[in-house]
Design a protein around this motif. Structure first.
Motif, PDB file in Angstrom:
ATOM      1  N   THR A 132       0.829  -1.203   0.000  1.00  0.00           N
ATOM      2  CA  THR A 132       0.000   0.000   0.000  1.00  0.00           C
ATOM      3  C   THR A 132       0.864   1.253   0.000  1.00  0.00           C
ATOM      4  OG1 THR A 132      -1.797  -1.142   1.157  1.00  0.00           O
ATOM      5  CG2 THR A 132      -1.780   1.262   1.254  1.00  0.00           C
ATOM      6  N   ASP A 187      -9.598  -2.948  -1.476  1.00  0.00           N
ATOM      7  CA  ASP A 187      -8.981  -1.621  -1.507  1.00  0.00           C
ATOM      8  C   ASP A 187      -7.631  -1.671  -2.215  1.00  0.00           C
ATOM      9  OD1 ASP A 187     -11.119  -0.588  -0.150  1.00  0.00           O
ATOM     10  OD2 ASP A 187     -10.137  -0.584   1.815  1.00  0.00           O
ATOM     11  N   ASN A 240      -8.096  -2.035  -5.952  1.00  0.00           N
ATOM     12  CA  ASN A 240      -8.517  -0.767  -6.557  1.00  0.00           C
ATOM     13  C   ASN A 240      -7.314   0.155  -6.766  1.00  0.00           C
ATOM     14  OD1 ASN A 240     -11.225  -1.480  -6.678  1.00  0.00           O
ATOM     15  ND2 ASN A 240     -11.713  -0.590  -4.679  1.00  0.00           N
TER      16      ASN A 240
END
Length: 245
Positions: A14, A40, A43
């Motif tokens: 991330t 998440d 995406n």
């Protein structure tokens, strides 16, 4: 083809997608993972244009070579990109927990400190550019993956950077054997930067004077000091213990 390396875990990937999405070449995700955290991440990967491949757990385990991968591994560009204090501080959803190393030049010690920082959920490790160790191959190997999960920020002027942290509301606490109070008597639940020097030498004078307060690790045996990575673990995990109460 440019040189690449693997990074493991949601936090590391991330952070890489947020700060250097162009470095992410391929992402391997455990088949069938449909939880919110995975969605998440996928995406973010789609927005970055990274290729995503579902793979089975056995392949992930083999790629990670025993490292804890959390069901996600990425192949990224091998060239490291260094973050700034602003990059780390913006967007934190909990009080900052930082480790500042003053004069730690041994790569084995730095690698061990990064491992400790990762385990304690530390948001960054900060060090001066002079009289400090950079992220060389030895550090990365000893860190066992933590060099990718914990930002390592080298600053030009450590005292000035500590003052910038203080202006952001971060309490700067130095570890010193001669301090009157021990670390268990200090409230560490707010935003905090623990500052430690190399074993033996300790904190430099200006660094010590810039700290908001000093605390010691109580020693009950015959030795007078601890390896900096051991001392870092004691300090950071006491901060984490207080926050988890």
């Amino acid at each position: 083809m440019s040189e690449t390396r693997l990074i493991y875990g949601f936090h590391a990937l991330t952070a890489k997608l947020r700060h250097a999405p162009e470095d992410v070449k391929e992402i391997y995700v455990a088949e069938g993972r449909q939880d919110a955290r995975a969605r998440d991440l996928l995406n973010m990967a789609a927005a970055a244009g990274a290729r995503v491949m579902p793979v089975d757990g056995a392949r992930l385990d083999g790629m990670a070579g025993g490292a804890r991968h959390q069901g996600v591994i990425a192949r990224v560009a091998a060239t490291a990109k260094y973050l700034t204090l602003d990059d780390v501080m913006e967007g934190l959803t909990e009080p900052a927990l930082l480790l500042v190393l003053d004069g730690v030049t041994d790569p084995h010690n730095l690698g061990a400190c990064l491992r400790v920082a990762d385990a304690a959920g530390c948001h960054a490790v900060i060090a001066p550019k002079d009289k400090a160790c950079g992220l060389n191959a030895t550090v990365i190997k000893v860190a066992s993956g933590a060099a990718d999960t914990v930002p390592y920020i080298m600053v030009t002027n450590l005292a000035r950077s500590l003052r910038e942290l203080q202006e952001r509301g971060v309490w700067v606490l130095g570890a010193a054997g001669e301090a009157e109070k021990d670390l268990y008597a200090v409230d560490q639940k707010g935003s905090l930067a623990w500052v430690l020097g190399a074993e033996g030498a300790g904190l430099r004078r200006l660094t010590r004077e810039t700290c908001d307060d000093l605390a010691r690790i109580p020693m009950h045996g015959s030795v007078e000091s601890l390896n900096v990575s051991v001392a870092s673990g004691i300090c950071l995990f006491e901060a984490r213990r207080q926050r988890n109460r």
